[in-house]
Design a protein around this motif. Structure first.
Motif, mmCIF file in Angstrom:
data_model
loop_
_atom_site.group_PDB
_atom_site.id
_atom_site.type_symbol
_atom_site.label_atom_id
_atom_site.label_comp_id
_atom_site.label_asym_id
_atom_site.label_seq_id
_atom_site.Cartn_x
_atom_site.Cartn_y
_atom_site.Cartn_z
ATOM 1 N N PHE A 126 1.392 -0.562 0.127
ATOM 2 C CA PHE A 126 0.345 -0.050 0.342
ATOM 3 C C PHE A 126 1.156 1.297 -0.557
ATOM 4 O O PHE A 126 0.646 1.832 -0.847
ATOM 5 N N PHE A 127 1.696 1.517 0.998
ATOM 6 C CA PHE A 127 2.812 2.345 1.006
ATOM 7 C C PHE A 127 3.241 2.711 -0.301
ATOM 8 O O PHE A 127 3.700 3.787 -0.491
ATOM 9 N N GLU A 128 3.951 1.596 -1.253
ATOM 10 C CA GLU A 128 5.071 2.072 -2.547
ATOM 11 C C GLU A 128 3.827 1.917 -2.897
ATOM 12 O O GLU A 128 4.388 3.220 -5.048
ATOM 13 N N ASN A 129 2.725 1.704 -3.573
ATOM 14 C CA ASN A 129 1.841 2.201 -4.488
ATOM 15 C C ASN A 129 1.493 3.714 -4.172
ATOM 16 O O ASN A 129 0.932 5.108 -5.343
ATOM 17 N N ASN A 130 1.499 4.217 -2.924
ATOM 18 C CA ASN A 130 0.909 5.796 -2.613
ATOM 19 C C ASN A 130 2.908 6.323 -3.123
ATOM 20 O O ASN A 130 2.342 7.519 -2.914
ATOM 21 N N ILE A 131 3.532 5.835 -2.776
ATOM 22 C CA ILE A 131 4.509 5.991 -3.118
ATOM 23 C C ILE A 131 4.901 6.717 -4.205
ATOM 24 O O ILE A 131 4.499 8.054 -5.390
ATOM 25 N N LYS A 132 4.577 6.034 -5.273
ATOM 26 C CA LYS A 132 4.120 6.120 -7.170
ATOM 27 C C LYS A 132 3.082 7.108 -7.126
ATOM 28 O O LYS A 132 4.134 7.975 -8.420
ATOM 29 N N SER A 133 2.603 7.598 -6.846
ATOM 30 C CA SER A 133 1.667 8.329 -6.614
ATOM 31 C C SER A 133 2.000 9.804 -6.209
ATOM 32 O O SER A 133 0.528 11.282 -5.804
ATOM 33 N N TYR A 134 2.607 9.894 -5.199
ATOM 34 C CA TYR A 134 3.034 11.102 -4.489
ATOM 35 C C TYR A 134 2.869 12.216 -5.017
ATOM 36 O O TYR A 134 2.695 13.514 -4.717
ATOM 37 N N ARG A 135 3.413 12.885 -6.301
ATOM 38 C CA ARG A 135 2.987 13.954 -6.853
ATOM 39 C C ARG A 135 1.839 14.118 -7.521
ATOM 40 O O ARG A 135 1.663 15.501 -8.341
ATOM 41 N N ASP A 136 1.872 13.009 -8.125
ATOM 42 C CA ASP A 136 -0.027 13.291 -8.505
ATOM 43 C C ASP A 136 -1.108 13.859 -8.119
ATOM 44 O O ASP A 136 -2.287 14.563 -7.948
ATOM 45 N N ASP A 137 -1.757 13.713 -7.072
ATOM 46 C CA ASP A 137 -2.173 14.774 -5.452
ATOM 47 C C ASP A 137 -1.387 14.625 -4.659
ATOM 48 O O ASP A 137 -0.515 13.972 -3.540
ATOM 49 N N ILE A 138 -1.855 15.988 -5.369
ATOM 50 C CA ILE A 138 -1.443 17.385 -3.805
ATOM 51 C C ILE A 138 -2.029 16.801 -2.061
ATOM 52 O O ILE A 138 -1.426 16.968 -0.896
ATOM 53 N N ASP A 139 -2.851 16.233 -1.647
ATOM 54 C CA ASP A 139 -3.590 15.861 -0.570
ATOM 55 C C ASP A 139 -3.414 14.208 -0.069
ATOM 56 O O ASP A 139 -2.098 13.680 0.609
ATOM 57 N N LEU A 140 -2.646 13.480 -1.110
ATOM 58 C CA LEU A 140 -1.863 12.258 -0.651
ATOM 59 C C LEU A 140 -0.223 12.716 -0.683
ATOM 60 O O LEU A 140 0.070 12.446 0.168
ATOM 61 N N GLN A 141 -0.013 13.737 -1.339
ATOM 62 C CA GLN A 141 1.786 13.962 -1.038
ATOM 63 C C GLN A 141 1.418 14.735 0.086
ATOM 64 O O GLN A 141 2.763 14.049 0.831
ATOM 65 N N ASN A 142 1.098 15.690 0.896
ATOM 66 C CA ASN A 142 0.790 15.810 1.844
ATOM 67 C C ASN A 142 0.339 15.287 3.356
ATOM 68 O O ASN A 142 1.357 15.261 4.205
ATOM 69 N N LEU A 143 -0.486 14.171 3.167
ATOM 70 C CA LEU A 143 -0.163 12.888 3.878
ATOM 71 C C LEU A 143 0.889 12.199 4.280
ATOM 72 O O LEU A 143 1.255 12.121 5.396
ATOM 73 N N ILE A 144 1.395 12.019 3.331
ATOM 74 C CA ILE A 144 3.039 11.321 3.174
ATOM 75 C C ILE A 144 4.133 11.939 4.003
ATOM 76 O O ILE A 144 4.596 11.950 4.434
ATOM 77 N N ASP A 145 4.181 13.284 3.675
ATOM 78 C CA ASP A 145 4.928 13.981 4.212
ATOM 79 C C ASP A 145 5.204 14.062 5.736
ATOM 80 O O ASP A 145 5.539 14.276 6.510
ATOM 81 N N SER A 146 3.900 14.189 5.980
ATOM 82 C CA SER A 146 3.337 14.315 7.734
ATOM 83 C C SER A 146 3.585 13.232 8.019
ATOM 84 O O SER A 146 4.857 13.073 9.194
ATOM 85 N N LEU A 147 3.393 12.635 7.794
ATOM 86 C CA LEU A 147 3.410 11.105 8.144
ATOM 87 C C LEU A 147 5.022 10.405 8.196
ATOM 88 O O LEU A 147 6.024 10.239 9.657
#
Length: 288
Positions: A126-147
């Protein structure tokens, strides 16, 4: 038509309005979640093009907010209207849904404890799939950065996991300025800097790994979360128990109100039925 009502069968106003107050909080919270989610989607242009949701390989945090909002709004509405109108169908729907959610939470907790390796693999995927989309969605990007900032970690298992993202990949085909780097949230913060350096992770993975320790977090986020859980087990257990008690309290109120309503309905008989019952007595005696 006239009715007889037994004096000992009545709907408790205490339980009725307590259940209403219990649900109005959830209903208002659901409205707030829905409003926030729809506003976020409108800002990202998703409402005008819903394919952006299906096209995202990772998790859109706004979608999670909307799902929670819909569930809370629906259950809150059913509980409020069911309590005020004394509607058994709505109350049974509310009670059954809360029971289902409670059992689902318990089942997930038990399965996660019994199959820890499987859960760890799914979290990694799940984490690796979200890493792939890190630049595709600003909310996902902020979530990963916060984590990453909160847990002082980088990637799922380490900084090299950022090779999954096309912008941070170290391959020779990549033309990105962020090539072979990591997001700024992986960088060890410098107390002397008052402005966040968003380029601190550029080219960091081109250096030898011995130089990483002074500049970025080298621990993976899965390991960081696994280390965080035992340290905060009492907090996690307390939150789980508090949520469970709230759900059990809601189930108790709904079941009690349902029982009261059913008792009142069972204690109400028509005048004709009452006369029929009274009239059958003497006839039965004469026949005997």
């Amino acid at each position: 038509m006239h009715y007889y009502r037994y004096s000992n069968a009545e709907v408790s106003c205490w339980y009725k309005y307590l259940l209403f107050s219990y649900n109005i909080v959830f209903w208002l919270a659901g409205v707030a979640f829905l409003a926030a989610g729809l506003w976020a989607w409108s800002e990202k242009g998703v409402l005008s093009d819903l394919t952006k949701v299906t096209g995202l390989h990772g998790l859109d945090p706004v979608l999670l907010v909307l799902v929670v909002g819909i569930v809370m709004f629906t259950l809150g509405f059913a509980g409020c209207v069911g309590a005020l109108r004394e509607n058994i169908c709505l109350l049974k729907f509310f009670c059954g849904a809360i029971v289902f959610i409670f059992l689902l939470e318990v089942a997930v907790a038990v399965l996660a404890f019994l199959f820890q390796d499987w859960v760890r693999d799914r979290v990694k995927e799940f984490f690796e799939n979200n890493i792939k989309s890190y630049r595709d969605d600003i909310d996902l990007q902020n979530l990963i950065d916060s984590l990453q900032k909160i847990n002082h970690c980088c990637g799922a298992q380490g900084p090299d996991d950022w090779d999954f993202n096309i912008y941070f990949n170290c391959s020779s085909e990549s033309k990105s300025r962020e090539k072979c780097g990591v997001p700024f949230s992986c960088c060890i913060p410098d107390p002397a800097q008052k402005v966040v350096n968003t380029q601190c992770g550029y080219d960091i993975r081109k250096k030898s790994k011995s130089q990483w320790d002074d500049q970025i977090f080298v621990k993976g986020c899965i390991l960081a979360l696994e280390a965080w859980l035992p340290r905060n087990i009492y907090i996690v257990a307390g939150v789980f128990i508090a949520i469970s008690l709230l759900q059990i309290f809601g189930i108790f109120l709904a079941r009690t109100l349902i029982s009261d309503i059913e008792a009142v309905k069972a204690g109400v008989i028509t005048l004709e039925e009452g006369k029929a019952i009274q009239g059958s007595g003497p006839k039965a005696v004469l026949q005997n």
